[in-house]
Design an enzyme around this catalytic site. Structure first.
Site, short mmCIF file in Angstrom:
data_model
loop_
_atom_site.label_atom_id
_atom_site.label_comp_id
_atom_site.label_asym_id
_atom_site.label_seq_id
_atom_site.Cartn_x
_atom_site.Cartn_y
_atom_site.Cartn_z
N LYS A 176 67.64 73.51 30.04
CA LYS A 176 67.28 73.24 31.43
C LYS A 176 66.50 71.92 31.53
CE LYS A 176 66.59 78.13 32.69
NZ LYS A 176 67.51 78.21 33.83
N ARG B 255 73.61 87.38 32.29
CA ARG B 255 74.78 88.25 32.45
C ARG B 255 75.30 88.75 31.10
NH1 ARG B 255 77.72 83.53 35.61
NH2 ARG B 255 75.51 83.29 36.11
#
Length: 515
Positions: A286, A360
């Site tokens: 990130k 996920r």
């Protein structure tokens, strides 16, 4: 905060601050109407008459006005708290009003506070039962009281130590019932918030497991905490792919509530939470700006642990199993890479396109594992996508489901929880978004459009035919701006709604048994 009930005439109670709620009754037809007090005796009405007539206090939601040494009252100060427009009144406005009252008292270094239980000034001003009103006030006050300066060496020791809700004797039974439920739910939400607030170097996956286990031991829940060996034995390839890049071992946390009065053939509810205690993004790292907030990437797990905290005390007659998959997402030499193909516990193969879509992956194995444990209905919560905030802003969390009836059952509970969720599509025509050329599916969408839906479609693959609800809480898990009723920091979003979802099965099971 020590909260209690008192059934008496509020005008006769000696307290540093007495709170009365007010509603804005102005309309297009009557622009001169003054605010109305809720639950006020003639003495309270008289004390506030001049202020209400002045027009200075509009009773907007969270608006505060304080009268010192009010005539004919025993309180030192009378605090009027606005609940907004009369026709907008709901249990949640009471929740926010109570939070605003407590936070305003804290700012004034008040240690003791009393709140007058609201009664409608007109027949249609309040459209909810006394029990729900009492619950909302208790929740709002307890949630509003906390600040999150935990690690400051010079903390501001301002807190409201005692809260008294003053109600009519005629409403005792309903008020007591709602008040006790509100205290339980608020404690659960605050427990979740405290977990989310912890920095990543403190709340590792192992520590999250330890705190969940300690809570369960006190609450009487069964809890097992597993680590790397068990995850690999279960062939949780997606979960392990995320976990193996960190020096901190992962934690697979399984909590179970199994009441003796649950129907033998009744539902088993599965609560699955994403517990990424720090998310760097992995190899797909990130940007540095804002990465410090990625300690809150375990807010979905915290919501489930908090919900179990309350379920143990509310004791619904339905079985509940919670599965939390906790890990750090780190970019070391063992970390999984873009282009890798991993095999989930279910046997599905997953092409990893972006290692920052790790939530996920851990949830895919958590959902499948919950099914192997016998869960007949599933709900998961996760700070899954930034895209959900682009779609819904920071007012609603995203709600997705593979079953209309299951989703509707969840959505009905929002009227009680006061939380805001908006259903987004999760239909099969979106499956092409996650279709892979090399594996069964890939872990991101093919483009940036509908990113929250792509995440939901990925999870749907692992829910299968089991009724399932997915909550994408990324936009609401951290309160970026202080509100009159809520401090900056962790919100605990999802806890109240998940609790209501669980309780709805108890009500449904009871109704079904009666025919």
């Amino acid at each position: 905060m020590d909260s209690k009930l008192l059934f008496a005439d509020a005008a006769t109670i000696a307290t540093p601050v007495l709170v009365v709620f007010a509603i804005d009754t102005q309309s297009e037809k009557d622009s001169d109407a003054r605010p109305l007090l809720l639950g006020a005796s003639s003495a309270l009405e008289e004390a506030a008459r001049t202020l209400l007539a002045s027009g200075e206090f509009k009773a907007a939601l969270g608006e505060i006005a304080v009268l010192h040494a009010p005539a004919a009252l025993k309180t030192e100060r009378l605090m009027l708290v606005g609940l907004g427009k009369a026709n907008d009144g709901s249990a949640d406005t009471l929740r926010k009003g109570a939070g605003a009252a407590v936070r305003a008292a804290k700012a004034r270094a008040v240690r003791e506070l009393a709140i007058v239980f609201p009664r409608p000034a007109r027949p249609d001003d309040l459209k909810f039962a006394d029990a729900l009103a009492a619950r909302a006030i208790a929740e709002g006050a307890e949630i509003g009281e906390l600040d999150w300066d935990t690690y400051r060496s010079e903390r501001k020791e301002r807190s409201v130590e005692t809260l008294t809700i003053i109600a009519d004797e005629a409403a005792r039974t309903e008020v007591e019932r709602g008040f006790e439920a509100g205290r339980i739910v608020a404690a659960a939400q605050n427990f979740a918030r405290a977990l989310v607030n912890e920095p990543g170097n403190v709340l590792t996956p192992t520590e999250l497991g330890r705190r969940a286990k300690a809570m369960c031991d006190v609450a009487g829940l069964r809890c097992e905490v597993y680590s790397s060996q068990k995850i690999q034995e279960l062939e949780m390839g997606a979960f392990w792919a995320v976990a193996k890049g960190s020096a901190e071992p992962p934690a697979l946390i399984v909590m179970a509530y199994e009441p003796a009065n649950a129907a033998a053939d009744g539902p088993v509810l599965g609560l699955v939470g994403k517990g990424i205690t720090f998310d760097t993004g992995g190899i797909s790292i990130k940007p540095a700006d804002g990465m410090e907030k990625m300690k809150y990437d375990m807010a979905g797990a915290a919501a489930m642990i908090g919900a179990m905290h309350a379920i143990a005390r509310l004791k619904p007659a339905v079985k509940v199993i919670s599965v939390v998959c906790s890990a750090e997402n780190m970019p070391d030499g063992r970390a999984y890479k873009p282009g890798d193909v991993v095999t989930a516990m279910s046997g599905k193969t997953i092409e990893v396109v972006n290692t920052d879509a790790e939530g996920r992956l851990v949830l895919s194995d958590g959902l499948h594992y919950a099914k192997t444990l016998g869960c007949t209905h599933l709900i998961n919560a996760a700070t899954l996508t930034g895209a959900v905030s682009i779609a819904l802003g920071q007012l609603n969390f995203g709600v997705f489901s593979n079953d209309d009836a299951a989703c509707e059952q969840f959505m009905r509970g929002l009227a009680v929880s006061g939380e805001k969720g908006w259903r987004l599509p999760c239909t099969d025509d979106y499956r092409d978004h996650i279709k892979s050329e090399i594996a069964d599916i890939m872990n991101t969408g093919k483009n940036r459009y509908g990113g929250a839906i792509s995440g939901a479609m990925f999870l749907k693959e692992f829910a299968g035919e089991t009724p399932w609800v997915h909550l994408d809480i990324a936009g609401l898990a951290w309160n970026e701006r202080p509100k009159p009723w809520l401090a900056y920091g962790p919100s605990g979003v999802g806890v109240r709604s998940i609790i209501e979802w669980v309780r709805s099965f108890e009500a449904k099971t009871t109704a079904d048994s009666r025919g």
